[in-house]
Design a protein around this motif. Structure first.
Motif, short mmCIF file in Angstrom:
data_model
loop_
_atom_site.label_atom_id
_atom_site.label_comp_id
_atom_site.label_asym_id
_atom_site.label_seq_id
_atom_site.Cartn_x
_atom_site.Cartn_y
_atom_site.Cartn_z
N THR A 1 88.78 82.68 -18.20
CA THR A 1 88.49 81.41 -17.53
C THR A 1 89.68 80.86 -16.75
OG1 THR A 1 89.15 80.04 -19.41
CG2 THR A 1 86.88 80.86 -19.39
N TRP A 2 90.80 81.56 -16.76
CA TRP A 2 92.03 80.98 -16.24
C TRP A 2 92.03 80.69 -14.75
CZ3 TRP A 2 96.95 83.45 -18.85
CH2 TRP A 2 96.98 83.06 -20.19
N SER A 3 91.30 81.46 -13.95
CA SER A 3 91.43 81.30 -12.50
C SER A 3 91.12 79.88 -12.05
CB SER A 3 90.53 82.30 -11.77
OG SER A 3 89.17 82.06 -12.09
N THR A 4 90.27 79.17 -12.76
CA THR A 4 89.95 77.80 -12.37
C THR A 4 91.06 76.81 -12.73
OG1 THR A 4 88.78 77.42 -14.46
CG2 THR A 4 87.48 78.21 -12.59
N ASP A 5 92.03 77.25 -13.53
CA ASP A 5 93.13 76.38 -13.94
C ASP A 5 94.35 76.49 -13.04
OD1 ASP A 5 92.05 77.29 -17.13
OD2 ASP A 5 92.01 75.23 -16.41
N PHE A 6 94.30 77.35 -12.05
CA PHE A 6 95.43 77.56 -11.14
C PHE A 6 95.05 77.07 -9.74
CE2 PHE A 6 98.56 80.08 -13.49
CZ PHE A 6 97.83 80.37 -14.63
N PRO A 7 95.67 76.01 -9.26
CA PRO A 7 95.30 75.48 -7.94
C PRO A 7 95.99 76.15 -6.76
CG PRO A 7 96.84 74.00 -9.01
CD PRO A 7 96.54 75.09 -10.01
N TYR A 8 97.08 76.86 -7.03
CA TYR A 8 97.87 77.42 -5.92
C TYR A 8 97.80 78.94 -5.97
CZ TYR A 8 99.70 72.71 -6.51
OH TYR A 8 99.81 71.35 -6.68
N TRP A 9 97.52 79.55 -4.80
CA TRP A 9 97.29 80.99 -4.73
C TRP A 9 98.04 81.63 -3.59
CZ3 TRP A 9 94.19 83.73 -8.18
CH2 TRP A 9 93.52 82.96 -9.12
N GLY A 10 98.45 82.87 -3.83
CA GLY A 10 99.00 83.69 -2.76
C GLY A 10 97.89 84.33 -1.94
N GLN A 11 98.29 85.05 -0.92
CA GLN A 11 97.33 85.62 0.02
C GLN A 11 96.72 86.92 -0.49
OE1 GLN A 11 100.57 85.89 0.25
NE2 GLN A 11 101.05 87.98 0.89
N GLY A 12 97.32 87.50 -1.51
CA GLY A 12 96.82 88.75 -2.06
C GLY A 12 97.51 89.96 -1.46
N THR A 13 97.62 90.99 -2.28
CA THR A 13 98.19 92.24 -1.82
C THR A 13 97.40 93.39 -2.46
OG1 THR A 13 100.26 93.49 -1.61
CG2 THR A 13 99.93 92.32 -3.67
N GLN A 14 97.13 94.41 -1.69
CA GLN A 14 96.24 95.47 -2.12
C GLN A 14 96.98 96.54 -2.91
OE1 GLN A 14 92.84 95.76 -1.71
NE2 GLN A 14 92.94 97.64 -2.92
N VAL A 15 96.35 96.97 -3.97
CA VAL A 15 96.82 98.12 -4.74
C VAL A 15 95.70 99.15 -4.78
CG1 VAL A 15 97.44 98.97 -7.04
CG2 VAL A 15 98.43 96.85 -6.16
N THR A 16 96.04 100.38 -4.39
CA THR A 16 95.08 101.47 -4.43
C THR A 16 95.68 102.60 -5.25
OG1 THR A 16 94.21 100.87 -2.26
CG2 THR A 16 93.69 103.08 -3.10
N VAL A 17 94.98 103.00 -6.29
CA VAL A 17 95.44 104.07 -7.16
C VAL A 17 94.46 105.23 -7.04
CG1 VAL A 17 96.13 104.72 -9.50
CG2 VAL A 17 96.38 102.35 -8.74
N SER A 18 94.96 106.36 -6.60
CA SER A 18 94.11 107.52 -6.41
C SER A 18 94.25 108.47 -7.60
CB SER A 18 94.46 108.23 -5.12
OG SER A 18 95.82 108.59 -5.11
N SER A 19 93.17 109.16 -7.88
CA SER A 19 93.18 110.08 -9.03
C SER A 19 93.68 111.45 -8.64
CB SER A 19 91.77 110.18 -9.61
OG SER A 19 90.87 110.62 -8.62
#
Length: 128
Positions: free
Chosen positions: A110-128
């Motif tokens: 449930t934590w995401s609703t408790d954080f008002p400030y967010w970054g823009q996001g960064t992608q992680v791709t893990v290949s097998s």
């Protein structure tokens, strides 16, 4: 204005490692807690890890022993060290902050609703 600027991320093969950082600026209460979240395509955003101002940490079960969250309060920077990466770790990763020194009291799901400030996001791709 609060800003969270993420860096790091990228593409790796399974078993590899990555490290993120998230620089925070503009937050009024300098004793703030932070977290890392991720969202895979077609899935809901989930909490990955959290850290209080005093560096108490909490992790979801699937990343325990592989990921390490840390912070440098002198640099207002949050870190996430990810080792032994798996294809299921593939997602967009976000850092978030809240101007409360301790982590949320509810379950981590449930934590995401408790954080008002967010970054823009960064992608992680893990290949097998």
């Amino acid at each position: 204005q609060v800003q969270l600027l993420e860096s790091g991320g990228g593409s790796v093969q399974a078993g590899g490692s990555l490290r993120f950082s998230c620089a925070v600026s503009g937050i009024t209460n300098n004793k703030y807690s932070m977290g890392w979240f991720r969202q895979a395509p077609g899935k809901e955003r989930e909490t990955v890890a959290g850290i209080s101002y005093t560096s108490y940490t909490s992790y979801i079960e699937s990343v325990k022993g592989r990921f390490t969250i840390s912070r440098d309060n002198t640099r207002n920077t949050l870190y996430l060290e990810m080792n032994s990466l798996k294809p299921e770790d593939t997602a967009m990763y976000y850092c978030a902050a809240r101007d409360v020194s301790y982590l949320p009291l509810g379950t981590m799901t449930t934590w995401s609703t408790d954080f008002p400030y967010w970054g823009q996001g960064t992608q992680v791709t893990v290949s097998s």
